[in-house]
Scaffold this motif. Structure first.
Motif, PDB file in Angstrom:
ATOM      1  N   LEU A  49      41.953  45.671  58.629  1.00 62.56           N
ATOM      2  CA  LEU A  49      42.158  46.974  58.711  1.00 62.56           C
ATOM      3  C   LEU A  49      41.878  47.766  57.494  1.00 62.56           C
ATOM      4  O   LEU A  49      41.314  49.151  57.807  1.00 62.56           O
ATOM      5  CB  LEU A  49      43.530  47.298  59.037  1.00 62.56           C
ATOM      6  CG  LEU A  49      43.776  48.532  60.266  1.00 62.56           C
ATOM      7  CD1 LEU A  49      42.868  48.184  61.789  1.00 62.56           C
ATOM      8  CD2 LEU A  49      45.289  48.388  60.740  1.00 62.56           C
ATOM      9  N   ALA A  50      42.543  47.769  56.368  1.00 65.46           N
ATOM     10  CA  ALA A  50      42.244  48.516  55.177  1.00 65.46           C
ATOM     11  C   ALA A  50      40.878  48.582  54.531  1.00 65.46           C
ATOM     12  O   ALA A  50      40.497  49.563  54.108  1.00 65.46           O
ATOM     13  CB  ALA A  50      43.251  48.116  54.350  1.00 65.46           C
ATOM     14  N   LEU A  56      38.911  56.537  52.592  1.00 61.15           N
ATOM     15  CA  LEU A  56      39.891  57.488  53.058  1.00 61.15           C
ATOM     16  C   LEU A  56      41.336  57.494  52.549  1.00 61.15           C
ATOM     17  O   LEU A  56      41.844  58.242  52.195  1.00 61.15           O
ATOM     18  CB  LEU A  56      39.987  57.362  54.395  1.00 61.15           C
ATOM     19  CG  LEU A  56      38.639  57.426  55.157  1.00 61.15           C
ATOM     20  CD1 LEU A  56      38.798  57.286  57.017  1.00 61.15           C
ATOM     21  CD2 LEU A  56      38.032  58.716  55.186  1.00 61.15           C
ATOM     22  N   ILE A  57      41.669  56.265  52.115  1.00 63.42           N
ATOM     23  CA  ILE A  57      42.942  55.874  51.910  1.00 63.42           C
ATOM     24  C   ILE A  57      43.050  56.320  50.269  1.00 63.42           C
ATOM     25  O   ILE A  57      44.142  57.158  49.861  1.00 63.42           O
ATOM     26  CB  ILE A  57      43.404  54.455  51.594  1.00 63.42           C
ATOM     27  CG1 ILE A  57      43.557  53.993  53.422  1.00 63.42           C
ATOM     28  CG2 ILE A  57      44.553  54.135  51.021  1.00 63.42           C
ATOM     29  CD1 ILE A  57      43.695  52.531  53.324  1.00 63.42           C
ATOM     30  N   ALA A  58      42.128  56.192  49.374  1.00 62.33           N
ATOM     31  CA  ALA A  58      41.881  56.568  48.137  1.00 62.33           C
ATOM     32  C   ALA A  58      42.043  57.980  48.089  1.00 62.33           C
ATOM     33  O   ALA A  58      42.704  58.855  46.977  1.00 62.33           O
ATOM     34  CB  ALA A  58      40.803  56.073  47.354  1.00 62.33           C
ATOM     35  N   HIS A  59      41.186  58.614  49.112  1.00 58.09           N
ATOM     36  CA  HIS A  59      41.214  60.221  48.986  1.00 58.09           C
ATOM     37  C   HIS A  59      42.688  60.702  49.367  1.00 58.09           C
ATOM     38  O   HIS A  59      43.132  62.102  48.577  1.00 58.09           O
ATOM     39  CB  HIS A  59      40.167  60.757  49.793  1.00 58.09           C
ATOM     40  CG  HIS A  59      40.035  62.161  49.996  1.00 58.09           C
ATOM     41  ND1 HIS A  59      40.555  63.157  50.917  1.00 58.09           N
ATOM     42  CD2 HIS A  59      39.326  63.094  49.307  1.00 58.09           C
ATOM     43  CE1 HIS A  59      40.299  64.349  50.661  1.00 58.09           C
ATOM     44  NE2 HIS A  59      39.426  64.396  49.602  1.00 58.09           N
ATOM     45  N   ASP A  60      43.135  60.192  50.004  1.00 62.86           N
ATOM     46  CA  ASP A  60      44.604  60.794  50.674  1.00 62.86           C
ATOM     47  C   ASP A  60      45.646  60.668  49.638  1.00 62.86           C
ATOM     48  O   ASP A  60      46.572  61.367  49.472  1.00 62.86           O
ATOM     49  CB  ASP A  60      45.016  60.033  51.811  1.00 62.86           C
ATOM     50  CG  ASP A  60      46.105  60.457  52.643  1.00 62.86           C
ATOM     51  OD1 ASP A  60      46.600  61.612  52.314  1.00 62.86           O
ATOM     52  OD2 ASP A  60      46.931  59.673  53.660  1.00 62.86           O
ATOM     53  N   PHE A  61      45.531  59.513  48.815  1.00 62.46           N
ATOM     54  CA  PHE A  61      46.380  59.145  47.671  1.00 62.46           C
ATOM     55  C   PHE A  61      45.982  59.629  46.346  1.00 62.46           C
ATOM     56  O   PHE A  61      46.644  59.308  45.431  1.00 62.46           O
ATOM     57  CB  PHE A  61      46.889  57.618  47.564  1.00 62.46           C
ATOM     58  CG  PHE A  61      47.473  57.212  48.734  1.00 62.46           C
ATOM     59  CD1 PHE A  61      48.248  58.108  49.638  1.00 62.46           C
ATOM     60  CD2 PHE A  61      47.362  55.853  49.235  1.00 62.46           C
ATOM     61  CE1 PHE A  61      49.004  57.641  50.651  1.00 62.46           C
ATOM     62  CE2 PHE A  61      48.340  55.326  50.477  1.00 62.46           C
ATOM     63  CZ  PHE A  61      49.016  56.264  51.115  1.00 62.46           C
TER      64      PHE A  61
END
Length: 408
Positions: A49-50, A56-61
């Motif tokens: 899933l990741a 997107l996860i990197a941008h969010d964090f």
């Protein structure tokens, strides 16, 4: 002399009575294999899933994609741990209850991951969710046991086709939905599907009353001995670890090449569509099952390794040429699924303890994949896409060379 009913009905080790050949199967019997295949698809999607959501996860964090690439390997390590501890329980505890509990735990962990505020909390949630999504591997020994001997590999292939369909869905649908609504929505959707399909699978299983002998984790303790006394099982474990590691290094890092500024610069949604090449695996699975039933596992595994060896240089060329990348994606999926069908069929039939043997086999594969993924992220950061291809090539060489030396 036995009665006609005794001659035409058989009782499986799980307590299910198989009817006579002319008797119409029940609805639960007809749904069993398709539902296991669909549940396997959802399981595979949870593990990967990741991977397509890393940008997107990197941008969010507030991080970089290469800095969070280790999340993909966390999921694989979690799945391997879950297999090691939970899969052997399929022979000693009530499968219905175990399947239902694991499905609910996985769904809850995915919801926690969707609400996480940092990579640490997300990694913990992914680890628990992946460890709990082992439902199909609890049941695949039952699938092999129920199948006719001359069609066993085909039945196993149906489950494996579901697995790779889930991998495709994780990359394609995950990328599209993540781009449109954010990566957290993807996790919530996966949680709902996991709970629904896990409970549905538990519902169709036959009722069981088992009296456990020995400790709860006696099956886990038996794994090393089963592998040690079966050269065929050992060879299947090592060769699949090499094949799966090569595929995992390439496939989990692909989003970094496709969506990264140093690569093709695609959006997450466009990069996710590249996963459609993984449908080659779903097409090859039933063909591979027929080839294994006809020619044996060893020939299919050798052919699969040759395909994978050809795909690695094509992947390297794919860093600059999209056509080569597309061809490599088809070849590596065909190689992986053919190898998986052959090796898992061998693992399920080479010992008198299929659940324990299957645990050893799948744990070995995912451990090899997780380690390769863990190395692929830093390799990409230091040497770019060529470093990832080098990791994949090394895994293929190690997987084949180790078994060749042992055979001699």
């Amino acid at each position: 002399m036995s009665s006609p009913s005794a001659a035409t009905n058989r009782t499986t080790p799980e307590g299910e009575v198989r009817g006579a050949p002319g008797k119409r199967p029940s609805a639960s019997s007809r749904l069993f294999l398709p539902l296991i295949a669909v549940c396997t698809a959802v399981t595979a999607a949870n593990i990967y899933l990741a991977a397509p959501l890393l940008p997107l996860i990197a941008h969010d964090f507030g991080s970089t994609p290469s800095a969070v690439a280790w999340l993909a390997s966390v999921a694989q390590f979690g799945y391997a741990a879950g297999l090691l501890f939970f899969a052997p329980l399929g022979d000693s505890v009530n499968r219905r209850r175990l399947v239902a509990v694991l499905a609910l735990v996985a769904a809850a962990a995915l919801l926690v991951g969707a609400a996480s505020a940092g990579t640490g909390a997300l990694a913990g949630a992914v680890l628990v969710a992946s460890a709990a999504t082992v439902v199909p591997q609890l049941l695949v020994p039952l699938v092999a046991e129920r199948a006719p001997a001359d069609r066993r590999a085909r039945h196993v292939a149906a489950v494996i086709a579901g697995l790779f369909t889930g991998i495709v869905a994780a990359r394609v649908l995950g990328g599209l939905v993540g781009q449109a609504y954010g990566w957290r929505v993807v996790f919530v959707g996966a949680a709902v599907l996991t709970a629904v399909l896990g409970l549905a699978t538990a519902y169709i299983l036959p009722a069981q009353r088992r009296r456990r002998e020995g400790s709860l984790f006696a099956g886990l303790a038996a794994v090393p001995g089963v592998v040690r006394h079966s050269p065929d099982l050992w060879r299947a474990c090592v060769r699949q670890a090499g094949m799966y590691g090569a595929w995992s290094a390439l496939w989990t890092s692909l989003a970094l090449l496709l969506a990264g500024g140093e690569g093709y610069g695609m959006t997450t949604a466009a990069a996710g569509l590249f996963g459609l090449f993984g449908l080659a695996a779903s097409v090859v699975a039933p063909l591979a099952g027929g080839l294994v039933d006809r020619f044996g596992a060893a020939k299919v595994v050798r052919s699969a390794y040759l395909l994978a060896a050809v795909s690695v240089p094509l992947f390297w060329l794919g860093g600059q040429a999209m056509a080569a990348l597309c061809a490599a994606a088809v070849l590596v999926h065909a190689a992986l699924v053919a190898s998986h069908v052959a090796n898992q069929t061998l693992a399920l039939t080479t010992t008198s303890a299929p659940a324990t043997a299957n645990t050893a086999y799948v744990v070995s594969g995912f451990a090899g994949g997780a380690l390769a993924s863990a190395l692929a992220g830093p390799a990409y950061g230091h040497w770019g896409w060529g470093g990832v291809c080098a990791v994949a090539g090394a895994w293929l060489v190690l997987g084949w060379a180790a078994t060749a030396v042992r055979a001699r």
